[in-house]
Enzyme design. Sequence first.
Site, short mmCIF file in Angstrom:
data_model
loop_
_atom_site.label_atom_id
_atom_site.label_comp_id
_atom_site.label_asym_id
_atom_site.label_seq_id
_atom_site.Cartn_x
_atom_site.Cartn_y
_atom_site.Cartn_z
N PRO A 87 -4.39 3.93 -6.69
CG PRO A 87 -4.54 5.86 -5.38
CD PRO A 87 -3.90 4.51 -5.43
CD GLU A 114 0.54 11.20 1.06
OE1 GLU A 114 0.43 11.28 -0.19
OE2 GLU A 114 -0.39 11.47 1.83
NE ARG A 152 -18.41 -14.08 -7.26
CZ ARG A 152 -19.22 -14.01 -8.29
NH1 ARG A 152 -18.80 -13.52 -9.43
NH2 ARG A 152 -20.47 -14.41 -8.20
CG ASP A 167 -22.49 -13.20 -11.22
OD1 ASP A 167 -23.63 -13.21 -10.74
OD2 ASP A 167 -21.50 -13.70 -10.66
C1 LIG Z 1 -3.57 6.75 0.76
S1 LIG Z 1 -3.21 5.72 -0.59
C2 LIG Z 1 -1.95 6.62 -1.43
C3 LIG Z 1 -2.51 7.54 -2.46
C4 LIG Z 1 -1.45 8.32 -3.22
N1 LIG Z 1 -0.86 9.32 -2.37
C5 LIG Z 1 -2.11 8.97 -4.42
O1 LIG Z 1 -2.67 10.04 -4.25
O2 LIG Z 1 -2.11 8.37 -5.51
C6 LIG Z 1 -2.34 4.39 0.12
C7 LIG Z 1 -2.42 3.06 -0.63
O3 LIG Z 1 -3.75 2.61 -0.68
C8 LIG Z 1 -3.97 1.87 -1.87
N2 LIG Z 1 -5.11 2.47 -2.58
C9 LIG Z 1 -5.80 3.57 -2.20
N3 LIG Z 1 -6.80 3.85 -3.04
C10 LIG Z 1 -6.78 2.87 -3.97
C11 LIG Z 1 -7.58 2.60 -5.12
N4 LIG Z 1 -8.58 3.37 -5.49
N5 LIG Z 1 -7.28 1.50 -5.86
C12 LIG Z 1 -6.25 0.69 -5.52
N6 LIG Z 1 -5.44 0.92 -4.45
C13 LIG Z 1 -5.71 1.98 -3.68
C14 LIG Z 1 -2.67 1.90 -2.66
O4 LIG Z 1 -1.97 0.69 -2.43
C15 LIG Z 1 -1.96 3.10 -2.07
O5 LIG Z 1 -0.55 2.99 -2.17
#
Ligand SMILES: C[S@@+](CC[C@H](N)C(=O)[O-])C[C@H]1O[C@@H](n2cnc3c(N)ncnc32)[C@H](O)[C@@H]1O
Length: 228
Positions: A87, A114, A152, A167
């Site tokens: 994220p 986490e 795609r 698209d």
């Molecule tokens: C619970 S999340 C960890 C979030 C992290 N503690 C933070 O706040 O940045 C667990 C995993 O989900 C994936 N993930 C969660 N949200 C995501 C998003 N919006 N985009 C891409 N990957 C995501 C990532 O691989 C991440 O390591």
Amino acid sequence: MKFDVMTLFPEIIEDYCKHSIMKRALDKNVFEINTVNPRDYTLDKHKKVDDTPYGGGAGMVLMAQPYVDSYESIEKSENSITIMLSPQGEPLNDNIVNDFAKFDQLILMCGHYEGFDERIREIIKPREISIGDFVLTGGELPALCLIDAVSRKIEGTLGKIESADDDSFSNGLIEYPHYTKPREYRGLCVPEVLLNGNHKEINEFRLQKSIERTKLRRPDLYEKWEKD
Ligand SMILES: C[S@@+](CC[C@H](N)C(=O)[O-])C[C@H]1O[C@@H](n2cnc3c(N)ncnc32)[C@H](O)[C@@H]1O
């Protein structure tokens, strides 16, 4: 094109690929998907892949050793890119998807809990990609979004019937509205222009609707489209 997905939950990736367009493309060998499970690379007899965070706090952190070792086990082509789903990464968009489609191999790192021990980032130095400003429990859905969007763009994935030519985002605008049979439903009629067979008029109508829609829903895209 090959996707190597590093995940603790390979079934999530495999199950998605058993359906519809993805399945058809995989059956035709348009691209290949391989999963690598860091749990298979632990040195610990309990196959532990996570531990509590130094400094305290809730949740578990993915340990560096299984991730780095599993990453190093993947054979890399000359034209490959490593992407961490996170994220905290760059928001994914159609331009990035087009860039990724030019590689022969995409190595996708899915986190969980986490997230990653920071040293995984420091050692592997992946490009970080986010699918939006919200947090999911794991990187598998984001990895699948990326695989689906990139696939795609690869010749052979979509048949003519699902063509991506018009698209949303392909010409900088979002797409025009679609209609199918019947001509009238609950008093709502298909616009006359779509029934007259005049392709010039149909194209003009669709472009107009695309512009109106983009202006209303995505003024950021509209502004950019107008400038270009
Ligand atoms: C619970 S999340 C960890 C979030 C992290 N503690 C933070 O706040 O940045 C667990 C995993 O989900 C994936 N993930 C969660 N949200 C995501 C998003 N919006 N985009 C891409 N990957 C995501 C990532 O691989 C991440 O390591």
